[in-house]
Scaffold this motif. Structure first.
Motif, PDB file in Angstrom:
ATOM      1  N   GLU A   1       0.782  -1.156   0.319  1.00  0.00           N
ATOM      2  CA  GLU A   1      -0.025  -0.299   0.231  1.00  0.00           C
ATOM      3  C   GLU A   1       0.626   1.512  -0.513  1.00  0.00           C
ATOM      4  O   GLU A   1       0.480   2.266  -0.455  1.00  0.00           O
ATOM      5  N   GLN A   2       2.068   1.251   1.210  1.00  0.00           N
ATOM      6  CA  GLN A   2       2.543   2.432   1.153  1.00  0.00           C
ATOM      7  C   GLN A   2       3.825   2.909  -0.244  1.00  0.00           C
ATOM      8  O   GLN A   2       3.803   3.390  -1.034  1.00  0.00           O
ATOM      9  N   MET A   3       3.753   1.215  -0.767  1.00  0.00           N
ATOM     10  CA  MET A   3       4.483   1.996  -2.239  1.00  0.00           C
ATOM     11  C   MET A   3       3.779   2.159  -4.016  1.00  0.00           C
ATOM     12  O   MET A   3       4.163   2.851  -3.891  1.00  0.00           O
ATOM     13  N   PHE A   4       2.642   1.695  -3.759  1.00  0.00           N
ATOM     14  CA  PHE A   4       1.718   2.037  -4.681  1.00  0.00           C
ATOM     15  C   PHE A   4       0.900   2.391  -4.851  1.00  0.00           C
ATOM     16  O   PHE A   4       0.379   3.542  -5.958  1.00  0.00           O
ATOM     17  N   ALA A   5       0.933   3.590  -3.854  1.00  0.00           N
ATOM     18  CA  ALA A   5       0.567   4.737  -3.270  1.00  0.00           C
ATOM     19  C   ALA A   5       1.273   5.427  -3.887  1.00  0.00           C
ATOM     20  O   ALA A   5       0.785   6.780  -4.621  1.00  0.00           O
ATOM     21  N   LEU A   6       2.749   5.820  -4.176  1.00  0.00           N
ATOM     22  CA  LEU A   6       3.050   6.609  -4.895  1.00  0.00           C
ATOM     23  C   LEU A   6       3.117   6.866  -6.573  1.00  0.00           C
ATOM     24  O   LEU A   6       2.906   7.607  -6.887  1.00  0.00           O
ATOM     25  N   GLY A   7       2.265   6.236  -7.259  1.00  0.00           N
ATOM     26  CA  GLY A   7       1.850   5.336  -8.923  1.00  0.00           C
ATOM     27  C   GLY A   7       1.581   4.600  -9.479  1.00  0.00           C
ATOM     28  O   GLY A   7       1.743   3.536  -9.043  1.00  0.00           O
TER      29      GLY A   7
END
Length: 266
Positions: free
Chosen positions: A260-266
């Motif tokens: 969730e943290q990683m793919f909230a970036l884009g």
């Protein structure tokens, strides 16, 4: 030190020199069980963070991963992350950088220990991976392969990421020694790259290792996000039995949080 791979800065304690937080990570000994995950807050000027501290997302936001090419925990983690990225259609890219355990520990990998870790992961976490792993052909050094990965990232993020995975696939699925110039040359030619000489490869590897230490990296793999937050070897809970074998289980909650943290970036 193995399972997961962290630098030994003293028994049971790792101090993050470059940040505001002291992170304590238990060493796996005997039958002790730990969650192989540690978060640290780092004071870094990461890509995607402007001078006011606001996050500005690039077209392809990048997560840095400091890791050794021969680290099996990294191999599993990268597979999981790339599969999830494909599922989500994310633009996030991984910049896999050098954390050379042979220099960190001043010793080559213990292949018997490595084999036990891989058996533990095949039993419960990744039965589909490591099909061709062969301790007899495990690279005697990762330095030339780190050099090739560096050249690939000079070409592009996508090329660097692809070469980083290709090198690990050669080791863990095809049982090939990527310290052999012939094997490494095959990988280089596949991507239109040229091998570096050993001295240059080692110099670049040591530079990345120093940069990792300055950023508070503590072992392999260590993920650094553009926000300045990091995660050490997320997604696995590891227990070493008294007989030297490993009981390894997925930490689904932690890995979900990383996704969730990683793919909230884009």
């Amino acid at each position: 030190m193995h399972g997961p791979y962290r630098s030994g800065l003293g028994p049971n304690v790792v101090t993050i020199r470059n940040g505001l937080t002291v992170s304590r990570v238990s060493v796996i000994t005997g039958s002790q069980s730990i969650s192989a995950h540690s978060r640290v807050q780092l004071r870094v000027d990461s890509i995607g963070v402007d001078k006011q501290g606001d996050i500005s997302m690039s077209e392809n936001p990048t997560v840095e991963v400091f890791a050794d090419i021969g680290c099996p925990f990294t191999y599993v983690g990268l597979h999981r992350i790339l599969a999830e990225r494909d599922r989500r259609g994310s633009k996030v890219r991984l910049h896999v950088r050098a954390w050379p355990l042979e220099l960190v520990n001043n010793a080559p990998f213990d292949t018997d220990h490595l084999d036990a870790e891989i058996v533990g992961m095949q039993d419960t976490v990744a039965p589909e991976l490591f099909a061709g792993f062969n301790p007899q052909t495990f690279p005697r050094t990762s330095l030339p392969a780190f050099g090739l990965a560096h050249v690939a990232y000079e070409k592009s993020l996508d090329c660097g990421e692809q070469v980083s995975m290709a090198l690990r696939t050669e080791i863990f699925e095809h049982g090939r020694d990527v310290s052999d110039p012939a094997v490494l040359g095959e990988v280089a030619s596949r991507f239109g790259l040229v091998l570096l000489d050993m001295d240059t490869a080692e110099e670049l590897t040591r530079t990345e290792w120093r940069e990792g230490k300055a950023l508070g990296v503590i072992g392999s793999p260590h993920f650094l996000f553009p926000t300045g937050e990091g995660a050490f070897c997320p997604g696995l809970t590891i227990k070493r039995r008294d007989d030297g074998s490993f009981d390894i289980a997925p930490d689904v909650e932690t890995m979900g949080s990383i996704f969730e943290q990683m793919f909230a970036l884009g």
